[in-house]
Design a protein around this motif. Structure first.
Motif, short mmCIF file in Angstrom:
data_model
loop_
_atom_site.label_atom_id
_atom_site.label_comp_id
_atom_site.label_asym_id
_atom_site.label_seq_id
_atom_site.Cartn_x
_atom_site.Cartn_y
_atom_site.Cartn_z
N ALA A 169 0.87 -1.18 0.00
CA ALA A 169 0.00 0.00 0.00
C ALA A 169 0.90 1.22 0.00
CB ALA A 169 -0.91 0.01 1.22
N SER A 173 -3.23 4.78 -1.89
CA SER A 173 -4.18 3.72 -1.52
C SER A 173 -5.39 4.29 -0.80
CB SER A 173 -3.48 2.68 -0.64
OG SER A 173 -2.40 2.09 -1.32
N ARG A 179 -7.30 -0.01 -1.93
CA ARG A 179 -6.67 -0.02 -0.59
C ARG A 179 -5.25 -0.59 -0.61
NH1 ARG A 179 -10.70 -2.83 3.51
NH2 ARG A 179 -11.13 -4.19 1.73
N PHE A 180 -4.98 -1.53 -1.48
CA PHE A 180 -3.65 -2.10 -1.63
C PHE A 180 -3.58 -2.77 -2.99
CE2 PHE A 180 -6.33 -5.14 0.55
CZ PHE A 180 -6.06 -6.37 -0.05
N ARG A 222 3.74 -0.90 3.75
CA ARG A 222 2.75 0.19 3.72
C ARG A 222 3.52 1.50 3.78
NH1 ARG A 222 -1.42 -2.51 8.22
NH2 ARG A 222 -1.43 -4.59 7.25
#
Length: 235
Positions: A169, A173, A179-180, A222
């Protein structure tokens, strides 16, 4: 855009939008020993020895994970997870009912293709799926690379064919992108070198249907900077 990337896009579109492709998932029914009926599909279904078993059909059906059978226009496929089994219903009309028909992609850029280095590092992490299920996931190493002058590390899994897989992500995102996203790389060479092509970042199955249970990226994947490349959202 080079010819190789155009072929990759064509293959992705076929995998997603084919009659029983990724976007066709209409339902996922988790089974147990109790026989049940489900709307839209014939027969009664239960789980037995990690198989999906269907009765009151023209013949008894027993599906191991990833095996499937046809029922008219539908494909019925077994899905296994942590010793449990589900029956998935793939319907060619599912995408149209959801109103989805295409993938929005960022413009191709050679600068999104970078070299990296793979360091083996086997570890197990308890990962969460989008449906809230927690399971131990094995990761096999770290890929280090530089993109736009910034240093990154990507925790990866090694697939059976030797290739590497990661979920990540970034700052896009949930805003400009889903979102990912996922990324695959060829396996490292003898010196641990790999190539990452973020033009080929692709959407997880759960971007096309809520009935998938994709696993979220591990914390190290992330990032707080944007990577506007590859597949972004479903339209």
């Amino acid at each position: 855009m080079d010819d190789t990337h155009a072929l990759w896009i064509s293959a992705r579109d076929n995998a997603v939008w084919a009659p029983h492709g990724i976007a066709s998932l209409a339902a996922t029914h988790w089974l147990d020993a109790t026989e049940r009926r489900f709307d839209g599909i014939p027969g009664i279904w239960c789980a037995d020895d990690e198989s999906a078993v269907g009765r009151e059909l023209p013949w008894e059906v027993r599906l191991r994970p990833e095996e499937q059978t046809r029922c008219g226009e539908l494909a019925l496929r077994a899905k296994g997870r942590a010793g449990s089994v589900a029956l998935r219903v793939l319907d060619p009309a599912a995408a149209a009912r959801r109103g989805i028909a295409r993938i929005e992609r960022a413009e191709f850029s050679p600068s999104r293709r970078v070299a990296g280095g793979f360091t083996p590092s086997s570890r197990a992490v308890v990962a969460e799926s989008v449906d809230g299920h927690h399971t131990e996931t094995q990761y096999h190493g770290i890929v280090s690379f530089v993109l736009d002058g910034l240093e990154f590390e990507l925790t990866v899994q090694r697939e059976g064919d030797g290739s590497l897989f990661a979920a990540f992500a970034d700052a896009t995102s949930g805003v400009q992108s889903y979102r990912f996203r996922f990324l695959r790389m060829d396996g490292p060479d003898a010196d641990g070198r790999v190539e990452l092509d973020f033009n080929r970042a692709y959407l997880p199955p759960c971007a096309f249907s809520d009935h998938y249970a994709c696993v979220f990226p591990p914390p190290g994947n992330r990032w707080t900077v944007p990577i506007a490349a590859g597949e972004l959202v479903v339209r």
